[in-house]
Write a protein that holds these residues in place. Sequence first.
Motif, PDB file in Angstrom:
ATOM      1  N   ASP A   1      -5.514  10.860   8.919  1.00  0.00           N
ATOM      2  CA  ASP A   1      -5.081   9.794   8.012  1.00  0.00           C
ATOM      3  C   ASP A   1      -6.117   8.680   7.946  1.00  0.00           C
ATOM      4  OD1 ASP A   1      -2.761  11.150   7.500  1.00  0.00           O
ATOM      5  OD2 ASP A   1      -1.512   9.965   8.854  1.00  0.00           O
TER       6      ASP A   1
ATOM      7  N   GLU B   1      -6.524  -2.226   3.287  1.00  0.00           N
ATOM      8  CA  GLU B   1      -5.204  -2.273   3.926  1.00  0.00           C
ATOM      9  C   GLU B   1      -4.858  -0.932   4.550  1.00  0.00           C
ATOM     10  OE1 GLU B   1      -0.563  -3.494   2.931  1.00  0.00           O
ATOM     11  OE2 GLU B   1      -1.984  -3.119   1.304  1.00  0.00           O
ATOM     12  N   ASP B   2      -5.139   0.149   3.826  1.00  0.00           N
ATOM     13  CA  ASP B   2      -4.849   1.478   4.348  1.00  0.00           C
ATOM     14  C   ASP B   2      -5.652   1.769   5.609  1.00  0.00           C
ATOM     15  OD1 ASP B   2      -3.267   1.736   2.117  1.00  0.00           O
ATOM     16  OD2 ASP B   2      -4.750   2.894   0.985  1.00  0.00           O
TER      17      ASP B   2
ATOM     18  N   TYR C   1      -0.335   4.339   0.266  1.00  0.00           N
ATOM     19  CA  TYR C   1      -0.844   5.259   1.278  1.00  0.00           C
ATOM     20  C   TYR C   1      -0.103   5.054   2.592  1.00  0.00           C
ATOM     21  CZ  TYR C   1      -3.871   7.021   4.953  1.00  0.00           C
ATOM     22  OH  TYR C   1      -4.349   7.659   6.060  1.00  0.00           O
ATOM     23  N   TRP C   2       0.077   3.789   2.967  1.00  0.00           N
ATOM     24  CA  TRP C   2       0.722   3.534   4.252  1.00  0.00           C
ATOM     25  C   TRP C   2       2.215   3.851   4.183  1.00  0.00           C
ATOM     26  CZ3 TRP C   2      -0.422   3.753   8.890  1.00  0.00           C
ATOM     27  CH2 TRP C   2       0.352   3.168   9.892  1.00  0.00           C
TER      28      TRP C   2
ATOM     29  N   SER D   1       0.797  -1.207   0.000  1.00  0.00           N
ATOM     30  CA  SER D   1       0.000   0.000   0.000  1.00  0.00           C
ATOM     31  C   SER D   1       0.843   1.276   0.000  1.00  0.00           C
ATOM     32  CB  SER D   1      -0.886  -0.003   1.245  1.00  0.00           C
ATOM     33  OG  SER D   1      -1.325   1.284   1.543  1.00  0.00           O
TER      34      SER D   1
ATOM     35  N   GLN E   1      -4.362  -0.334   8.619  1.00  0.00           N
ATOM     36  CA  GLN E   1      -3.085   0.123   9.143  1.00  0.00           C
ATOM     37  C   GLN E   1      -3.198   1.501   9.784  1.00  0.00           C
ATOM     38  OE1 GLN E   1      -0.799  -0.427   5.548  1.00  0.00           O
ATOM     39  NE2 GLN E   1      -0.049  -2.415   6.230  1.00  0.00           N
TER      40      GLN E   1
ATOM     41  N   ALA F   1      -8.288   7.444   4.472  1.00  0.00           N
ATOM     42  CA  ALA F   1      -8.020   6.134   3.866  1.00  0.00           C
ATOM     43  C   ALA F   1      -9.278   5.567   3.219  1.00  0.00           C
ATOM     44  CB  ALA F   1      -7.487   5.165   4.919  1.00  0.00           C
TER      45      ALA F   1
ATOM     46  N   SER G   1       2.397   7.471   4.928  1.00  0.00           N
ATOM     47  CA  SER G   1       1.925   8.000   6.203  1.00  0.00           C
ATOM     48  C   SER G   1       2.543   7.357   7.426  1.00  0.00           C
ATOM     49  CB  SER G   1       0.400   7.841   6.292  1.00  0.00           C
ATOM     50  OG  SER G   1       0.058   6.472   6.336  1.00  0.00           O
TER      51      SER G   1
END
Length: 328
Positions: free
Chosen positions: A133, A141-142, A116-117, A114, A145, A137, A120
């Motif tokens: 955050d 997954e984002d 995004y993760w 991911s 997490q 999302a 971040s």
Amino acid sequence: GTPLNSAMEVLQDRARRLLRILDVNHDGRLSVEECACLQEDSWLFPNDASFEQVLDSTDRSFVDADLLWSLLSDRLESDATGGEEWLRKQYRLLRSRQPSSGIDVSKSFTGSKSLYWMRSKSALGSLEKLWEDFCSALQVEDIDQAFSALWTSMQEVQLNSSKPFGPFEAYSKLLQRMPLSIPRFQKQLDSGADPLKGEKLAVIGAGPIGLRAALELALLGAEVHVFDSRASFSRMNILKLWDWAASDLLELGAKHLLPNFLTYMDHIGIRELQALLLKLCLLAKVKFHWNSAFKAMSKIQSPVRERLQLVTQKVLTQSGKPTGQEDV
């Protein structure tokens, strides 16, 4: 047949990921402007007329996501080699057009972790930033997490009361640190009612109805487990929100938890709706079992009360084949 099917599933997954990246507003709708790059190669749209066939009949400044996906998936099945090259070209175009976005779209094609993760996880700042955050999302997954980081940070927040908060622990801690209102949570918290406390319940399927049911059961005090054979939200359908449904989502804090909620008045994408409900379920301590397909249910003998045992099968992410059993 299996290797070919598996290769096609990979191509379709990359195609879905491409459409999600094109949805820059994260509202579940694809505008003609957002899809302009798709027209620059004749593999998908050989002429202007073919592009016009996928336009939304009610608003021609938008593309009908279902028609677009139907056309794209049909083309991939009929010309996988050409489709693979077309996808590579699309990702190259995106990469060249978004040099300052911070998103390495090429990794979306290779199926990497991911993005995004990756962006971040190094910004483990204040609770407020982690909450932002989490709200931003949109992929499973984002969301998982981001919530894990948020929950870890919330462990430092001491509640002003010693009473058990059950499914409202996370919400109560957030209330002490920021101006937040989720009316449905607050109403149930104020009532103090938990008629399902002590019950352990299972919900099969993480679609909108399954997630909404899981949330309600959790708010009423039950320990809820959700099982789904998938581990992602990929449906591109756009739903009309009737007034009662929009009101329900507003009561659930949709304005906080879903970017651009009701930007387009009375419509919402299914995957955006699922993302919203997943966030709420996590806040209410619902437990998720991804890649777990329902197999059977049987009775467990008990001298006290009748109980049920749920049997699921773990599913391989790419092939969809069951790999074993898990009893709950």
